[in-house]
Motif scaffolding. Structure first.
Motif, PDB file in Angstrom:
ATOM      1  N   HIS A  22       0.812  -1.214   0.000  1.00 39.11           N
ATOM      2  CA  HIS A  22       0.000   0.000   0.000  1.00 39.11           C
ATOM      3  C   HIS A  22       0.853   1.275   0.000  1.00 39.11           C
ATOM      4  O   HIS A  22       0.425   2.300  -0.536  1.00 39.11           O
ATOM      5  N   LYS A  23       2.053   1.208   0.549  1.00 41.41           N
ATOM      6  CA  LYS A  23       2.972   2.359   0.450  1.00 41.41           C
ATOM      7  C   LYS A  23       3.391   2.582  -1.002  1.00 41.41           C
ATOM      8  O   LYS A  23       3.743   3.688  -1.380  1.00 41.41           O
ATOM      9  N   GLU A  24       3.365   1.497  -1.773  1.00 38.27           N
ATOM     10  CA  GLU A  24       3.742   1.559  -3.185  1.00 38.27           C
ATOM     11  C   GLU A  24       2.507   1.473  -4.090  1.00 38.27           C
ATOM     12  O   GLU A  24       2.578   0.964  -5.205  1.00 38.27           O
ATOM     13  N   LEU A  25       1.371   1.991  -3.594  1.00 40.92           N
ATOM     14  CA  LEU A  25       0.113   1.941  -4.348  1.00 40.92           C
ATOM     15  C   LEU A  25       0.328   2.470  -5.759  1.00 40.92           C
ATOM     16  O   LEU A  25       0.938   3.528  -5.947  1.00 40.92           O
ATOM     17  N   TRP A  26      -0.144   1.727  -6.710  1.00 40.38           N
ATOM     18  CA  TRP A  26       0.041   2.109  -8.100  1.00 40.38           C
ATOM     19  C   TRP A  26      -0.632   3.455  -8.373  1.00 40.38           C
ATOM     20  O   TRP A  26      -1.803   3.655  -8.024  1.00 40.38           O
ATOM     21  N   PRO A  27       0.069   4.381  -9.037  1.00 42.86           N
ATOM     22  CA  PRO A  27      -0.527   5.687  -9.354  1.00 42.86           C
ATOM     23  C   PRO A  27      -1.821   5.566 -10.159  1.00 42.86           C
ATOM     24  O   PRO A  27      -2.765   6.320  -9.941  1.00 42.86           O
ATOM     25  N   GLU A  28      -1.887   4.605 -11.076  1.00 39.12           N
ATOM     26  CA  GLU A  28      -3.089   4.457 -11.894  1.00 39.12           C
ATOM     27  C   GLU A  28      -4.276   3.978 -11.047  1.00 39.12           C
ATOM     28  O   GLU A  28      -5.421   4.350 -11.308  1.00 39.12           O
ATOM     29  N   LEU A  29      -4.013   3.194 -10.009  1.00 39.20           N
ATOM     30  CA  LEU A  29      -5.086   2.761  -9.119  1.00 39.20           C
ATOM     31  C   LEU A  29      -5.560   3.926  -8.253  1.00 39.20           C
ATOM     32  O   LEU A  29      -6.763   4.129  -8.066  1.00 39.20           O
ATOM     33  N   LYS A  30      -4.628   4.710  -7.768  1.00 43.44           N
ATOM     34  CA  LYS A  30      -4.996   5.899  -6.981  1.00 43.44           C
ATOM     35  C   LYS A  30      -5.852   6.850  -7.815  1.00 43.44           C
ATOM     36  O   LYS A  30      -6.853   7.386  -7.336  1.00 43.44           O
ATOM     37  N   LYS A  31      -5.496   7.030  -9.082  1.00 39.88           N
ATOM     38  CA  LYS A  31      -6.269   7.910  -9.962  1.00 39.88           C
ATOM     39  C   LYS A  31      -7.689   7.373 -10.160  1.00 39.88           C
ATOM     40  O   LYS A  31      -8.658   8.133 -10.120  1.00 39.88           O
ATOM     41  N   ILE A  32      -7.821   6.069 -10.356  1.00 36.00           N
ATOM     42  CA  ILE A  32      -9.145   5.468 -10.531  1.00 36.00           C
ATOM     43  C   ILE A  32     -10.003   5.711  -9.298  1.00 36.00           C
ATOM     44  O   ILE A  32     -11.182   6.069  -9.395  1.00 36.00           O
ATOM     45  N   GLU A  66     -17.470  -0.300  -6.049  1.00 37.95           N
ATOM     46  CA  GLU A  66     -18.191  -0.239  -7.319  1.00 37.95           C
ATOM     47  C   GLU A  66     -17.262  -0.340  -8.531  1.00 37.95           C
ATOM     48  O   GLU A  66     -17.696  -0.138  -9.648  1.00 37.95           O
ATOM     49  N   LEU A  67     -16.007  -0.640  -8.303  1.00 32.02           N
ATOM     50  CA  LEU A  67     -15.023  -0.649  -9.391  1.00 32.02           C
ATOM     51  C   LEU A  67     -14.640  -2.058  -9.842  1.00 32.02           C
ATOM     52  O   LEU A  67     -13.598  -2.256 -10.444  1.00 32.02           O
ATOM     53  N   SER A  68     -15.483  -3.024  -9.581  1.00 30.75           N
ATOM     54  CA  SER A  68     -15.126  -4.422  -9.807  1.00 30.75           C
ATOM     55  C   SER A  68     -14.883  -4.794 -11.268  1.00 30.75           C
ATOM     56  O   SER A  68     -14.257  -5.814 -11.534  1.00 30.75           O
ATOM     57  N   ASN A  69     -15.332  -3.989 -12.201  1.00 28.20           N
ATOM     58  CA  ASN A  69     -15.126  -4.303 -13.612  1.00 28.20           C
ATOM     59  C   ASN A  69     -13.894  -3.637 -14.203  1.00 28.20           C
ATOM     60  O   ASN A  69     -13.569  -3.864 -15.362  1.00 28.20           O
ATOM     61  N   ASN A  70     -13.214  -2.819 -13.421  1.00 26.74           N
ATOM     62  CA  ASN A  70     -12.047  -2.109 -13.922  1.00 26.74           C
ATOM     63  C   ASN A  70     -10.848  -3.068 -13.983  1.00 26.74           C
ATOM     64  O   ASN A  70     -10.525  -3.727 -12.998  1.00 26.74           O
ATOM     65  N   PRO A  71     -10.157  -3.146 -15.132  1.00 24.81           N
ATOM     66  CA  PRO A  71      -9.040  -4.087 -15.262  1.00 24.81           C
ATOM     67  C   PRO A  71      -7.882  -3.803 -14.298  1.00 24.81           C
ATOM     68  O   PRO A  71      -7.217  -4.736 -13.848  1.00 24.81           O
ATOM     69  N   ILE A  72      -7.644  -2.547 -13.971  1.00 25.38           N
ATOM     70  CA  ILE A  72      -6.558  -2.225 -13.033  1.00 25.38           C
ATOM     71  C   ILE A  72      -6.936  -2.681 -11.629  1.00 25.38           C
ATOM     72  O   ILE A  72      -6.106  -3.216 -10.894  1.00 25.38           O
ATOM     73  N   VAL A  73      -8.191  -2.505 -11.259  1.00 22.32           N
ATOM     74  CA  VAL A  73      -8.666  -2.977  -9.960  1.00 22.32           C
ATOM     75  C   VAL A  73      -8.548  -4.504  -9.891  1.00 22.32           C
ATOM     76  O   VAL A  73      -8.076  -5.058  -8.896  1.00 22.32           O
ATOM     77  N   LYS A  74      -8.926  -5.183 -10.964  1.00 20.78           N
ATOM     78  CA  LYS A  74      -8.808  -6.644 -10.999  1.00 20.78           C
ATOM     79  C   LYS A  74      -7.346  -7.090 -10.877  1.00 20.78           C
ATOM     80  O   LYS A  74      -7.046  -8.085 -10.212  1.00 20.78           O
ATOM     81  N   LYS A  75      -6.458  -6.345 -11.508  1.00 21.18           N
ATOM     82  CA  LYS A  75      -5.027  -6.657 -11.423  1.00 21.18           C
ATOM     83  C   LYS A  75      -4.537  -6.463  -9.983  1.00 21.18           C
ATOM     84  O   LYS A  75      -3.752  -7.265  -9.477  1.00 21.18           O
TER      85      LYS A  75
END
Length: 104
Positions: A22-32, A66-75
């Motif tokens: 979580h300290k290294e949370l992906w920037p693209e996930l934070k943006k989503i 509510e983000l269960s269909n997002n590919p980055i969330v799934k990753k």
């Protein structure tokens, strides 16, 4: 703005790994998350029970749940599945909590 809370379960002995990831949370996930209306997100750990307590401030009706269909969330879910209790789709087993008190 609504406040959402839910709990999840961390596998025993995984606290340090969970914190590191979580300290290294992906920037693209934070943006989503931010784009979906999550303005604050905290996770607390009860080390006796390995229970994670999550709290979010969210504009709108969504939230991270509510983000269960997002590919980055799934990753992300797949990345975290080895250290948490998960559903067959790798999503964390999560239980919503009812707010019974709020002081402003």
């Amino acid at each position: 703005m609504q406040r959402l809370a839910f709990k999840m379960k961390l596998n025993p002995g995984q606290k340090d790994v969970y914190i590191k990831r979580h300290k290294e949370l992906w920037p693209e996930l934070k943006k989503i998350l931010k784009d979906s209306g999550v303005s604050e997100y905290s996770i607390f750990l009860d080390e006796e029970t390995h229970t994670l307590f999550a709290f979010q401030k969210v504009s709108g009706q969504g939230g991270s749940q509510e983000l269960s269909n997002n590919p980055i969330v799934k990753k992300w879910w797949a990345f975290m599945a080895d250290i948490m209790e998960t559903n067959p789709d790798n999503s964390p087993i999560s239980h919503p909590l009812e707010e019974v008190f709020y002081m402003k």
